[in-house]
Design a protein around this motif. Structure first.
Motif, short mmCIF file in Angstrom:
data_model
loop_
_atom_site.label_atom_id
_atom_site.label_comp_id
_atom_site.label_asym_id
_atom_site.label_seq_id
_atom_site.Cartn_x
_atom_site.Cartn_y
_atom_site.Cartn_z
N THR A 2 7.95 3.39 -4.28
CA THR A 2 8.21 2.52 -3.14
C THR A 2 7.96 1.05 -3.48
O THR A 2 8.70 0.18 -3.06
N ASN A 3 6.91 0.79 -4.25
CA ASN A 3 6.49 -0.58 -4.55
C ASN A 3 6.80 -1.00 -5.99
O ASN A 3 6.19 -1.94 -6.50
N LYS A 4 7.72 -0.31 -6.64
CA LYS A 4 7.98 -0.50 -8.07
C LYS A 4 8.20 -1.96 -8.45
O LYS A 4 7.55 -2.47 -9.37
N LEU A 27 5.69 -4.01 -10.94
CA LEU A 27 6.16 -4.46 -12.25
C LEU A 27 6.03 -5.98 -12.39
O LEU A 27 5.61 -6.48 -13.43
N LYS A 28 6.37 -6.72 -11.33
CA LYS A 28 6.27 -8.18 -11.38
C LYS A 28 4.84 -8.66 -11.54
O LYS A 28 4.57 -9.64 -12.21
N SER A 29 3.92 -7.94 -10.90
CA SER A 29 2.52 -8.38 -10.93
C SER A 29 1.72 -7.72 -12.05
O SER A 29 0.54 -8.03 -12.22
N GLY A 30 2.33 -6.80 -12.79
CA GLY A 30 1.61 -6.08 -13.84
C GLY A 30 0.50 -5.21 -13.28
O GLY A 30 -0.56 -5.04 -13.86
N ARG A 31 0.76 -4.63 -12.13
CA ARG A 31 -0.26 -3.94 -11.36
C ARG A 31 -0.21 -2.42 -11.47
O ARG A 31 -0.26 -1.72 -10.48
#
Length: 170
Positions: A137-139, A143-147
């Protein structure tokens, strides 16, 4: 920013809150030096006690009682009982004391945005599959935040979907 209204309530008793569902997420905990564990969380906005907003948003552990509600839609109003608790947030020297809610009980939907909730797919009852749903859901955000996006968890969710015979209609 400390949640002063929650702090004033204290932790001696349980209160009945109403809140607007805003999404799902996860937190990462470390066990030892290399063992990372992900825990599902749920985000609420406009957390109300009676007619007073006690905080504009709040993350809670995604407990079994929340999962039993099924797939939620942003904007639905959820009611639950919980206690206020004090915790530290931040890292190392930058840690600050804040206040949240814990141990939710008597969880229910009091305003649904879905005509027939029975037609919604169920949520995974297996923790790794639920983390996979959250990661899927939050992919983009993760990915953008390296989380901590991990395809293995998404694969666990997709495997769970394939094994659930009642999901073929969704």
């Amino acid at each position: 920013m400390t949640r002063k209204k929650l702090k004033k309530l204290g932790s001696d008793e349980r209160f009945t809150f109403q809140a607007t569902y805003a999404g799902i997420g996860m937190k990462r905990t470390m066990r030892g030096k290399i063992n990372t564990r992900f825990l599902p969380t749920i985000l609420f906005e406009h957390v109300m006690l009676g007619d007073q907003e006690v905080t504009d948003h709040l993350w809670l552990n995604y407990t079994k009682k929340f999962a039993e509600l099924g797939l939620l839609t942003k904007g639905e109003i959820i009611q639950f009982n919980a206690r206020v608790h004090r915790y530290k947030k931040g890292y190392a020297e930058a840690k600050v004391t804040d206040y949240g809610l814990q141990r939710p009980t008597k969880v229910s939907i009091i305003k649904s945005l879905t005509e027939d909730r029975a037609k919604l797919p169920p949520l995974p009852d297996e923790k790794n599959a639920l983390i996979g749903l959250i990661m899927k859901t939050n992919k983009d955000t993760y990915l953008k935040s390296g989380r901590g996006f991990d395809q293995w968890y998404v694969d666990q969710y997709e495997a769970w979907l394939r094994t659930e015979s009642n999901l073929t209609k969704y």
